[in-house]
Scaffold this motif. Structure first.
Motif, mmCIF file in Angstrom:
data_model
loop_
_atom_site.group_PDB
_atom_site.id
_atom_site.type_symbol
_atom_site.label_atom_id
_atom_site.label_comp_id
_atom_site.label_asym_id
_atom_site.label_seq_id
_atom_site.Cartn_x
_atom_site.Cartn_y
_atom_site.Cartn_z
ATOM 1 N N UNK A 3 0.681 -1.414 0.304
ATOM 2 C CA UNK A 3 -0.033 -0.334 0.013
ATOM 3 C C UNK A 3 0.757 1.503 -0.110
ATOM 4 N N UNK A 4 2.040 1.183 0.744
ATOM 5 C CA UNK A 4 2.834 2.074 0.733
ATOM 6 C C UNK A 4 4.073 1.826 -0.216
ATOM 7 N N UNK A 5 4.422 2.397 -1.468
ATOM 8 C CA UNK A 5 5.544 2.477 -2.447
ATOM 9 C C UNK A 5 6.898 3.946 -2.321
ATOM 10 N N UNK A 10 14.924 7.201 -3.204
ATOM 11 C CA UNK A 10 14.872 6.499 -2.245
ATOM 12 C C UNK A 10 15.119 5.536 -1.894
ATOM 13 N N UNK A 11 16.389 5.222 -0.931
ATOM 14 C CA UNK A 11 16.617 3.968 -1.120
ATOM 15 C C UNK A 11 15.951 3.042 0.050
ATOM 16 N N UNK A 12 15.275 2.291 0.032
ATOM 17 C CA UNK A 12 14.912 1.330 1.555
ATOM 18 C C UNK A 12 15.894 0.998 2.268
ATOM 19 N N UNK A 50 21.545 14.122 8.922
ATOM 20 C CA UNK A 50 21.888 13.710 8.145
ATOM 21 C C UNK A 50 21.520 12.387 7.557
ATOM 22 N N UNK A 51 20.826 11.084 8.087
ATOM 23 C CA UNK A 51 20.936 9.637 7.964
ATOM 24 C C UNK A 51 19.536 9.916 7.294
ATOM 25 N N UNK A 52 18.574 10.350 7.819
ATOM 26 C CA UNK A 52 17.614 10.931 6.103
ATOM 27 C C UNK A 52 17.458 11.539 5.202
ATOM 28 N N UNK A 53 18.736 12.045 4.990
ATOM 29 C CA UNK A 53 18.264 13.253 3.986
ATOM 30 C C UNK A 53 19.807 11.995 2.733
ATOM 31 N N UNK A 54 20.554 11.143 3.695
ATOM 32 C CA UNK A 54 21.180 10.490 2.707
ATOM 33 C C UNK A 54 20.257 9.618 2.041
ATOM 34 N N UNK A 55 19.155 9.186 2.769
ATOM 35 C CA UNK A 55 18.405 7.984 1.849
ATOM 36 C C UNK A 55 17.893 8.698 0.630
ATOM 37 N N UNK A 59 20.617 14.137 -3.044
ATOM 38 C CA UNK A 59 21.236 14.854 -1.758
ATOM 39 C C UNK A 59 22.740 13.617 -2.192
ATOM 40 N N UNK A 60 22.802 12.772 -2.124
ATOM 41 C CA UNK A 60 23.737 11.935 -2.263
ATOM 42 C C UNK A 60 25.041 12.210 -3.117
ATOM 43 N N UNK A 61 23.683 12.377 -4.616
ATOM 44 C CA UNK A 61 24.780 12.635 -6.170
ATOM 45 C C UNK A 61 24.859 13.620 -5.871
#
Length: 121
Positions: A3-5, A10-12, A50-55, A59-61
């Motif tokens: 139900x949630x994609x 975004x990296x799971x 920081x960890x949330x943003x790197x998902x 952001x990482x690129x």
């Protein structure tokens, strides 16, 4: 189909790491009877942001990501120094070394280089 994609980009797995770190931090907070110092609280919040943003892949690129990572590391070590949680000498040395990393990454960002960067690709 679930139900949630997650949106594309975004990296799971990075979100899973975020969830684990958040649970660990909340668990640590629930185990202490003493008030948490503002420096330690700021370090925890900074780490979660920081960890949330790197998902997010974008952001990482981004070309400024290595600079932002160096700033994060410096703030984390400076927070450790300010909190007095461990040896202040250790935190201070790590903060100074990572501040030098900020200078290097700022130069790299400005000139489009990758000097003194460890690339494993």
């Amino acid at each position: 189909m679930p139900s949630t994609v997650l949106p594309a980009g975004v990296s799971r797995w990075r979100l899973a790491v975020f969830a684990v770190v958040a649970v660990v931090l909340v668990g640590l907070l629930s185990l202490t009877d003493e008030p948490v110092s503002p420096a330690l609280a700021a370090m925890g919040l900074l780490t979660l942001v920081y960890i949330a943003s790197t998902a997010v892949d974008a952001v990482r690129e981004h070309p400024a990501f290595p600079l932002a990572s160096a700033v994060y590391t410096t703030l984390l070590f400076a927070g450790g120094y300010a909190s007095g949680a461990l040896s202040n000498l250790l935190w201070g040395v790590l903060a100074v070394l990572s501040a030098l990393g900020v200078v290097v990454e700022a130069y790299n960002y400005r000139h489009g280089t990758s000097h003194l960067r460890l690339d494993f690709e």
